[in-house]
Structure formats: C-alpha cells, structure tokens
Design an enzyme around this catalytic site. Structure first.
Site, PDB file in Angstrom:
ATOM      1  N   HIS A   2       0.815  -1.229   0.000  1.00  0.00           N
ATOM      2  CA  HIS A   2       0.000   0.000   0.000  1.00  0.00           C
ATOM      3  C   HIS A   2       0.847   1.278   0.000  1.00  0.00           C
ATOM      4  O   HIS A   2       0.294   2.374  -0.158  1.00  0.00           O
ATOM      5  CB  HIS A   2      -0.938   0.034   1.212  1.00  0.00           C
ATOM      6  CG  HIS A   2      -1.973  -1.041   1.193  1.00  0.00           C
ATOM      7  ND1 HIS A   2      -2.867  -1.196   0.156  1.00  0.00           N
ATOM      8  CD2 HIS A   2      -2.254  -2.044   2.079  1.00  0.00           C
ATOM      9  CE1 HIS A   2      -3.661  -2.232   0.404  1.00  0.00           C
ATOM     10  NE2 HIS A   2      -3.306  -2.776   1.553  1.00  0.00           N
ATOM     11  N   HIS A  33      -6.379  -6.998  -0.502  1.00  0.00           N
ATOM     12  CA  HIS A  33      -6.541  -5.567  -0.796  1.00  0.00           C
ATOM     13  C   HIS A  33      -5.760  -5.158  -2.044  1.00  0.00           C
ATOM     14  O   HIS A  33      -4.651  -5.661  -2.273  1.00  0.00           O
ATOM     15  CB  HIS A  33      -6.050  -4.740   0.395  1.00  0.00           C
ATOM     16  CG  HIS A  33      -6.706  -5.097   1.690  1.00  0.00           C
ATOM     17  ND1 HIS A  33      -6.105  -5.923   2.622  1.00  0.00           N
ATOM     18  CD2 HIS A  33      -7.919  -4.764   2.184  1.00  0.00           C
ATOM     19  CE1 HIS A  33      -6.920  -6.066   3.654  1.00  0.00           C
ATOM     20  NE2 HIS A  33      -8.032  -5.382   3.422  1.00  0.00           N
ATOM     21  N   ASP A  88      -2.806 -10.347  -2.421  1.00  0.00           N
ATOM     22  CA  ASP A  88      -3.380  -9.890  -1.146  1.00  0.00           C
ATOM     23  C   ASP A  88      -4.864  -9.549  -1.359  1.00  0.00           C
ATOM     24  O   ASP A  88      -5.272  -9.192  -2.469  1.00  0.00           O
ATOM     25  CB  ASP A  88      -2.612  -8.647  -0.685  1.00  0.00           C
ATOM     26  CG  ASP A  88      -2.978  -8.174   0.713  1.00  0.00           C
ATOM     27  OD1 ASP A  88      -2.245  -8.492   1.660  1.00  0.00           O
ATOM     28  OD2 ASP A  88      -4.011  -7.475   0.852  1.00  0.00           O
ATOM     29  N   ASP A  94      -4.914 -12.624   3.620  1.00  0.00           N
ATOM     30  CA  ASP A  94      -6.170 -12.085   4.169  1.00  0.00           C
ATOM     31  C   ASP A  94      -7.373 -12.460   3.297  1.00  0.00           C
ATOM     32  O   ASP A  94      -8.513 -12.111   3.625  1.00  0.00           O
ATOM     33  CB  ASP A  94      -6.098 -10.559   4.401  1.00  0.00           C
ATOM     34  CG  ASP A  94      -5.233  -9.820   3.408  1.00  0.00           C
ATOM     35  OD1 ASP A  94      -4.869 -10.401   2.359  1.00  0.00           O
ATOM     36  OD2 ASP A  94      -4.924  -8.639   3.673  1.00  0.00           O
TER      37      ASP A  94
HETATM   38  C1  SP5 Z   1      -1.135  -5.060   4.066  1.00  0.00           C
HETATM   39  C2  SP5 Z   1      -2.618  -5.043   4.308  1.00  0.00           C
HETATM   40  O1  SP5 Z   1      -3.279  -6.064   4.192  1.00  0.00           O
HETATM   41  N1  SP5 Z   1      -3.153  -3.881   4.716  1.00  0.00           N
HETATM   42  C3  SP5 Z   1      -4.547  -3.801   4.929  1.00  0.00           C
HETATM   43  C4  SP5 Z   1      -4.974  -2.571   5.590  1.00  0.00           C
HETATM   44  C5  SP5 Z   1      -6.466  -2.584   5.721  1.00  0.00           C
HETATM   45  N2  SP5 Z   1      -6.881  -2.032   6.939  1.00  0.00           N
HETATM   46  C6  SP5 Z   1      -8.295  -2.032   7.060  1.00  0.00           C
HETATM   47  C7  SP5 Z   1      -8.683  -1.636   8.426  1.00  0.00           C
HETATM   48  C8  SP5 Z   1     -10.141  -1.945   8.627  1.00  0.00           C
HETATM   49  C9  SP5 Z   1     -10.661  -1.312   9.860  1.00  0.00           C
HETATM   50  N3  SP5 Z   1     -11.327  -2.261  10.660  1.00  0.00           N
HETATM   51  C10 SP5 Z   1     -12.659  -1.928  11.034  1.00  0.00           C
HETATM   52  C11 SP5 Z   1     -13.010  -2.631  12.295  1.00  0.00           C
HETATM   53  C12 SP5 Z   1     -14.213  -1.991  12.922  1.00  0.00           C
HETATM   54  N4  SP5 Z   1     -14.126  -2.076  14.350  1.00  0.00           N
HETATM   55 ZN    ZN Z   2      -4.322  -6.959   2.694  1.00  0.00          ZN
END
Ligand code: SP5
Ligand code: ZN
Length: 355
Positions: A170, A208, A206, A295
């Site tokens: 990212h 994302h 991944d 993930d």
């Molecule tokens: C490297 C990688 O996989 N980075 C991913 C980053 C995504 N982060 C998302 C965060 C989502 C927030 N979670 C919400 C939970 C609600 N309590």
């Molecule tokens: Zn990810």
C-alpha cells in the site's frame, strides 16, 4: 524444505503498532507481532532454512529509487520533529504519529507543509499506519529483507520467500498507509531492473488492492503489475483497484486489476488466477515477484469478500510454479493469526510441489 530459503529480520519483532484508529475509535492493531511469530514457528517446524538479514547493505539506494526523497526525509525525521514540537508546547511527546487532516489540493506545495500537522496529512493517507520512534529503522530492515530476497533469485534460486514486516504494497511513492511505509516488493523489482533484468512482473494476491505498487509503476512498461483483490468499492483502499486502471503513458497495458465481488470462492478465484497468470506468461518476464497476502482466508477478521481455505493456498502456489520463472514471494497481509503460518506454508509447499 530446503528448496525455499526464507529471509527475515528479527528487527521486525520490534515493530509494535498498538492501535489503529477506525472512525474515531481505537482498535487493537491487526498487523501485530504475533503474525510473524506464527509464520516463523510454522516455517521452523516444517524445516525451512531461515536466513537472518542483519545488515542493510545497499538497501537505502533501492528504497531511494522507488520513493520520493522528501517522503523518506519525512519518515526519517517526523518523530524527532514531533518530539521537539511537544517539548516546545510543554506536552508529553507523541508515541504514535497519526494524521489528523489531509490536503485536498496542491500536494506539491513546499509552503503548505511547514506545519507538522499539515506535513503528516501530506505523507500518510489513513489513520491505520502509525509512525513510532523506531519505525524508520524497522521499515529499512523490512526493505532489506526484500533486497536480500531479490539478490538470492538473481543468484539463481528458483523460489525465495522474504518475510518482510511491516508489509509494503500500500506504500506509494510518497505516501504511507494500509500498515505499509515503504513498498518492499517494488524495491525488490527495482533492484532487479537496475541490475540487469529487462522485465519484471509483479502478481499481487493480497485481499486488498496494491495501490502503492500500482502508483510506483503506473507509467512504466518494464515492470508489469497484476492485482487480484476484493472489490475496492467494498474494501480498503477504496479509491483504486478498478478494472479500468490500465496504466498511463509508457505504462498503458502494463497494469491489470481483477476486482472480485463479495462471496468469491475457489471457482471464480481460480479462473481469475489463470487469467492473471496468462498475462504474466505473455509478458515473458525475467523474474516474477509475488505480493502474497493471506487475508483472502475465509475467516480472516478483516475480510468479508473472498473466501479461500488453507489447502487452496497450495493450489495458488502450484499454478504460479507452472510459469517456470525465478520467483520471489514477499509477505504482505493476513490477519487470521492462528492459521497464518499454516497458510503461508501451504502456499510455499504448493510452489515446490511438496505435500
Ligand atoms: C497489508 C494489508 O493487508 N493492509 C490492509 C490494511 C487494511 N486495513 C483495514 C482496516 C479496517 C478497519 N477495521 C474496522 C473494524 C471496525 N471495528
Ligand atoms: Zn491486505
């Protein structure tokens, strides 16, 4: 499992983001140290040869080829600047640097970003990616793992695994986000290009979209970027990863996105992977780099879109291996900590055809 050398650095264990801010609330940070412990333990119990990357060597050169100098200065200095600022204001120093506001115009203005709050917003695109006092040191070591992995495939290893942590896909040329600070896989690709490879392909599986890798190579034809991910209209990073992002200038036709809808299982995933791998094959790269995120696992705590099981990661490995290319895999996400090690090993055994 001597066939796949594992590069890592113990410095990664000192990366301890304690929380991520979601909608104003503090959540425990998903990208925790336990993830790496679980991966390392599983690799050790399966007899992988691990190699401790204890020196940065020429890492900074290649980090500097991928990222803007001002962004790297920001990463290097922001903690000291913020500490000095806190003392001047007679406040306790910040432990975690997190942005509060973001610029919406003129991202290149030198004048606008003199203020520290303004500066943070310029170089950090979310509130999930805190900078701690040791972050600069940690991110350089994580990148060093990727460079060491690139050198190993360059020296003739067929498969190499680089357990970079924090992850990288990212991180854009001048922006941290998504738990990433510098783009490890892009740094490895750039290392290979600058040392004789004509063409490098990156496949990112991944969950994302790898917005950072896309950003870095968007106008280039010498590094092909192919991304399979959950539909970004449902998922982080939201603003990129659509099908119609095909590259610009020289790079048109060298960026591919395969966003997948909610509920995607093995069948649709497998067909998409085949299409993605065909694109890689047609490109005839000298090296294949993989941004490997686990993930997409069915019970991953931050996934509700793609549903794969542990055995399926071996299938991904087998399909990738069929391309017969020197292949460096760099670790990205995966937050189902208890099975993360098993998922990584399943994939790596798939690469070599081991059960
Ligand atoms: C490297 C990688 O996989 N980075 C991913 C980053 C995504 N982060 C998302 C965060 C989502 C927030 N979670 C919400 C939970 C609600 N309590
Ligand atoms: Zn990810």
């Amino acid at each position: 499992m001597k066939e796949i050398p594992v590069f890592y650095t113990p410095v990664s264990y000192s990366h301890l983001p304690e929380s991520e801010i979601f909608s104003g609330e503090k959540d425990p940070h998903a990208e925790n140290q336990d993830r790496m412990i679980k991966i390392m333990n599983e690799l050790a119990s399966c007899g992988f040869a691990d190699i401790n990357v204890s020196k940065l060597n020429d890492t900074l050169t290649y980090v500097g080829q991928v990222h803007d100098a001002k962004y790297l200065d920001f990463l290097k200095n922001i903690h000291k600047l913020a500490a000095a600022d806190s003392i001047a204001r007679k406040m306790a120093p910040y432990k975690n640097i997190i942005p509060s506001v973001h610029p919406y115009l003129d991202l290149d203005s030198d004048v606008k970003f003199k203020n520290l709050t303004a500066l943070k917003g310029r170089y950090m695109f979310d509130t999930y990616t805190p900078i701690m006092a040791n972050t600069y040191d940690v991110l350089l070591n994580s990148a060093a793992v990727a460079v060491a992995g690139a050198k190993a495939v360059e020296a003739g290893e067929r498969f190499v695994y680089g357990l970079s942590r924090p992850p990288g896909h990212h991180a854009e040329k001048a922006m941290a986000g998504g738990y990433c600070y510098v783009n490890n896989v892009a740094i490895a690709a750039e290392y290979l290009r600058l040392n004789g490879a004509q063409k490098v392909a990156i496949l990112d599986f991944d969950l994302h979209h790898g917005n950072g890798t896309q950003d870095i190579f968007y106008d280039r034809s010498d590094v092909l970027v192919v991304n399979i991910h959950g539909d970004p209209s449902l998922l982080f990073p939201y603003y990129t990863g659509k099908k119609d992002e095909i590259g610009i200038d020289e790079g048109v036709g060298y960026n591919f996105n395969f966003p997948l809808p909610k509920g995607t299982g093995e069948d649709v995933y497998g067909k998409t992977l085949d299409r993605a791998l065909n694109i890689v094959k047609k490109y005839t790269p000298d090296y294949l780099l993989i941004s490997a995120g686990f993930d997409t696992y069915k019970d991953d705590p931050i996934n509700g879109v793609i549903k794969l099981d542990t055995a399926y990661f071996a299938k991904i490995g087998r399909q990738i291996a069929k391309l017969n290319l020197p292949t460096l895999t760099i670790q990205e996400g995966g937050y189902a900590t208890d099975v993360l090690g098993k998922n990584v090993v399943s994939y790596l055994k798939g690469l070599t055809g081991n059960k």
